[in-house]
Scaffold this motif. Structure first.
Motif, mmCIF file in Angstrom:
data_model
loop_
_atom_site.group_PDB
_atom_site.id
_atom_site.type_symbol
_atom_site.label_atom_id
_atom_site.label_comp_id
_atom_site.label_asym_id
_atom_site.label_seq_id
_atom_site.Cartn_x
_atom_site.Cartn_y
_atom_site.Cartn_z
ATOM 1 N N GLN A 73 -28.907 9.890 -16.263
ATOM 2 C CA GLN A 73 -30.034 10.163 -16.895
ATOM 3 C C GLN A 73 -30.764 11.566 -16.810
ATOM 4 O OE1 GLN A 73 -31.347 5.576 -15.938
ATOM 5 N NE2 GLN A 73 -32.724 7.305 -15.595
ATOM 6 N N CYS A 74 -30.618 12.178 -15.438
ATOM 7 C CA CYS A 74 -31.395 13.367 -15.238
ATOM 8 C C CYS A 74 -30.617 14.460 -16.164
ATOM 9 C CB CYS A 74 -31.374 13.732 -13.891
ATOM 10 S SG CYS A 74 -32.421 15.325 -13.347
ATOM 11 N N CYS A 107 -34.088 11.422 -9.819
ATOM 12 C CA CYS A 107 -32.552 11.541 -9.434
ATOM 13 C C CYS A 107 -32.697 12.166 -7.934
ATOM 14 C CB CYS A 107 -32.124 12.700 -10.326
ATOM 15 S SG CYS A 107 -30.292 13.051 -10.146
ATOM 16 N N GLU A 130 -33.284 7.232 -25.507
ATOM 17 C CA GLU A 130 -34.174 7.298 -24.619
ATOM 18 C C GLU A 130 -34.474 9.097 -24.411
ATOM 19 O OE1 GLU A 130 -36.204 5.752 -22.848
ATOM 20 O OE2 GLU A 130 -37.068 7.268 -21.234
ATOM 21 N N TYR A 131 -33.200 9.556 -24.524
ATOM 22 C CA TYR A 131 -33.341 11.184 -24.391
ATOM 23 C C TYR A 131 -33.206 12.168 -25.775
ATOM 24 C CZ TYR A 131 -33.116 9.400 -19.644
ATOM 25 O OH TYR A 131 -33.263 8.772 -18.759
ATOM 26 N N ALA A 146 -31.350 13.983 -19.444
ATOM 27 C CA ALA A 146 -32.700 14.772 -19.650
ATOM 28 C C ALA A 146 -32.895 16.155 -19.822
ATOM 29 C CB ALA A 146 -33.925 14.151 -18.810
ATOM 30 N N ARG A 178 -26.437 6.707 -11.840
ATOM 31 C CA ARG A 178 -27.395 6.150 -12.979
ATOM 32 C C ARG A 178 -28.330 7.344 -13.173
ATOM 33 N NH1 ARG A 178 -31.437 1.541 -11.418
ATOM 34 N NH2 ARG A 178 -32.535 3.521 -10.557
ATOM 35 N N GLU A 179 -28.981 7.754 -11.932
ATOM 36 C CA GLU A 179 -29.934 8.707 -12.164
ATOM 37 C C GLU A 179 -29.408 10.041 -12.550
ATOM 38 O OE1 GLU A 179 -33.066 8.271 -11.931
ATOM 39 O OE2 GLU A 179 -33.069 6.238 -11.519
ATOM 40 N N HIS A 180 -28.014 10.558 -12.014
ATOM 41 C CA HIS A 180 -27.484 11.553 -12.145
ATOM 42 C C HIS A 180 -27.302 11.946 -13.693
ATOM 43 C CE1 HIS A 180 -25.010 15.223 -12.166
ATOM 44 N NE2 HIS A 180 -24.201 14.303 -13.008
ATOM 45 N N ARG A 210 -40.117 14.613 -19.764
ATOM 46 C CA ARG A 210 -39.309 13.659 -19.350
ATOM 47 C C ARG A 210 -38.357 14.264 -18.426
ATOM 48 N NH1 ARG A 210 -36.905 11.770 -24.754
ATOM 49 N NH2 ARG A 210 -36.173 14.037 -24.559
ATOM 50 N N GLU A 248 -37.279 12.742 -14.618
ATOM 51 C CA GLU A 248 -35.827 12.194 -14.209
ATOM 52 C C GLU A 248 -35.496 13.250 -13.161
ATOM 53 O OE1 GLU A 248 -34.046 10.091 -15.281
ATOM 54 O OE2 GLU A 248 -35.326 9.196 -17.039
ATOM 55 N N GLN A 272 -42.634 7.819 -22.669
ATOM 56 C CA GLN A 272 -42.960 9.000 -23.857
ATOM 57 C C GLN A 272 -43.283 8.277 -25.091
ATOM 58 O OE1 GLN A 272 -40.224 9.072 -21.918
ATOM 59 N NE2 GLN A 272 -38.363 9.152 -23.389
#
Lengths: 402, 402
Positions: B141-142, A142, B184-185, B145, B137-139, A134, A138, A58
């Motif tokens: 980030q998500c 995820c 980032e977010y 976001a 990690r993805e949780h 975004r 994500e 982004q």
């Protein structure tokens, strides 16, 4: 002579370009310019599908507003518009502030149109903003990361509703993105599905049949599953139910992205103008009906093309031309001169299918492949140059350095 | 002389190191070596907290097994162990295959221990594998976001249960990661909470009090909220309920990571050995009680330290030494020679607090700050060298190149 208060709502293509033109056209004595936007940054809506797919970050698609406007000439207010009170000539903001205007430019952009399809609002994503793009990126990541634990096939199913410009460009990015995701999350690429659902009989309505076929075959050969002539009847937490006549079918998918329609920002209807799909039919000088102090441009406006008798499509290039005309007409109003009729010119359009393929029509000529890819980059880079000159082009431009 | 079938289950620290030693120690005539592992790769469990926080990518922490073993000497089987049938001297795999052995090395590692705390299994994460670390990690980030859309404070609350080695190292990484996530977010860093909950009265039990204080103050000064002397009573979809005596308190958090305990792989208990917390008390030569053909090492084994009268802690350095001893004892068995007593040596330990701070004790000497950071890197790099020589060290080692 009193200094006019000029208030611009929204810093998308229309709002930011109007601002940039006005700060050049008007002297300090002529007008005080205020720009209101929800975020501190401007972004290119036409590139959001890349951010949503995760093929571009982004930050390559946004620029801080105070880096492109002249902050000595323009007062930037980061706030959300709550209400436009046309009788009082004022705008109420979420922070509680009120802004008065002599001239108003409404450039508040679009919202997704869900046509009352049950569940779409609750269970699907839309490619409408940096935040939402975004979130889509994500969400996919995820879900792929969780796949090893839950092992449900539908976790790897990506449904895109709508095969218009945005839908197909997004599908094109997904085709490019999926192998990267599979590597990152240790997933067998053959298990991932990209599914495009469209109520019409073809993808990319409005494009020449040979371009439609070219795009369709390109994507189909790369594994995209097309369901054409199918309506999405319902969207559920588990996926979508599609129908063709009386036949219904469920497609299970943890990710549903709806690109099937847009309408004007609902604030525009709320301020009393007659609207169709949230868009105001503006006069030839871009002013709202019955209000000489309000201009409406971009996705909130419908402007008729006299040559074709049909409205101009909601697109960045039309909006950018409207913005220039809008600024000139505000200048004319202040000078007591007659206003110009605004006749945007359609120069062509290019749709990308990932970073290595594209199709389009430019000055009436059909292009595909490398030519179209290069043309798309030229269009994007040209916009950055208009927005922030050579420095911004260098910072955010699309180049491959060898 | 019959060629012995040697079967090694698990390719963690214990299994991979036993394999590497055996392929050097044994001739082709002496033994056929088979290694079974769920994944095609080996990873360092002690670095997973970095992958979970997102400060390091999982590919820096894993190496394909066939890149480090001698594939001419070792038969690698990617499969999951379902059952060990000691009477029949065979192992059943998920694929349906059966493997026979003359000598078996059980190195199946750990599982999280949740001590029956309701909801932990369902609603918390654990730092136990590459897949799970990536999911954490993805949780995070998500969830970050999605924050702009749902605006619930608990979306930005990161709860870490347990203040042992892994818990504190993970908290240290989070401290480093949060500012990057916030950028980032587009999130205000002051809204993010890192919360550490520990039933004991201090963090890092077993460490010298001055190191404990150093780590505690370092993390507290960087905003970590400690709840010491508090038990997690329940974990819910909304967070955790903690208790101190009769007082209960709810901490709402979308992310709960449990690091409060580990136990041996439950397969070990299922094959009939007496276990405590899933771990078999092995003989001094590392063999299971009453079975001369089975070695158990690493987190599935309890080996007593005669000097202290207490079991060796489950740790990578102890396991790596056991692996070497185990390989030598298998060689001795094949030769009909007496088996050695295995006495691992505790050389020290270093806990990182992000990439720029660490604490530890090395050969009896307390170290903090830069010294400890460097020592931690030396330990990690030394392991890579043992595992895959200079080439692997160059590929995955931790260096700062200027």
């Amino acid at each position: 002579m009193k200094t006019a208060e000029i208030l611009i709502l929204g810093a998308g293509y229309g709002g930011i370009m109007t601002t940039l033109h006005l700060q050049k056209l008007l002297s300090i004595q002529e007008g005080r310019i205020t720009l209101v936007n929800k975020h501190r940054y401007h972004y290119q809506t036409t590139l959001l599908h890349e951010n949503a797919a995760g093929t571009a970050h982004q930050d390559n698609n946004r620029v801080n507003i105070d880096e492109v406007i002249d902050t000595k000439r323009v007062n930037f207010v980061q706030d959300e518009v709550c209400e436009i009170q046309t009788a009082e000539k004022r705008v109420l903001l979420k922070s509680g502030k009120t802004l008065l205007y002599d001239y108003l430019v409404v450039a508040l952009g679009f919202e997704p149109a869900t046509f009352g399809i049950p569940g779409l609002k609750e269970h699907s994503f839309s490619i409408r903003s940096i935040n939402e793009a975004r979130k889509i990126r994500e969400h996919i990541q995820c879900t792929f990361a969780r796949y090893h634990h839950e092992k449900r096939d539908e976790m790897l199913a990506l449904v895109v509703g709508g095969a218009g410009f945005t839908g197909i460009e997004f599908v094109g990015e997904l085709v490019e993105r999926v192998p990267v995701l599979c590597k990152e999350y240790d997933i067998d690429p053959s298990k991932v599905r990209i599914i495009n659902i469209e109520a019409g009989q073809t993808i990319l309505p409005g494009f020449a049949p040979e371009l439609v076929n070219y795009a369709y075959n390109y994507l189909k050969n790369r594994g995209v599953e097309f369901y054409l002539g199918r309506m999405i009847k319902t969207c559920t937490p588990d996926g979508v139910i599609i129908a063709q006549g009386d036949d219904e079918e469920e497609i299970k998918a943890d990710t549903v992205v709806w690109t099937g329609g847009v309408q004007g920002n609902s604030l525009v209807g709320q301020c009393g103008f007659p609207t169709a799909r949230g868009r105001v039919e503006v006069r030839k000088d871009l002013r709202a009906p019955h209000d000489d102090h309000i201009f409406v441009i971009g996705d909130c406006a419908v402007l008729y093309d006299e040559q074709t008798g049909r409205p101009y499509p909601p697109s960045a290039q039309i909006t950018i031309q409207q913005a220039e005309g809008c600024a000139e007409n505000i200048k004319a109003l202040l000078k007591g001169q007659p206003l110009k009729e605004i006749k945007p010119e359609f120069k062509g359009t290019v749709a990308s299918l990932g970073s290595e393929e594209a199709i389009g029509i430019v000055f009436g000529k059909i292009i595909v492949g490398t030519k179209a890819v290069i043309m798309k980059k030229i269009i994007d880079n040209r916009y950055l140059y208009m927005l922030g000159g050579f420095n911004l082009l260098l910072k955010k431009g699309k180049f491959k350095l060898f």
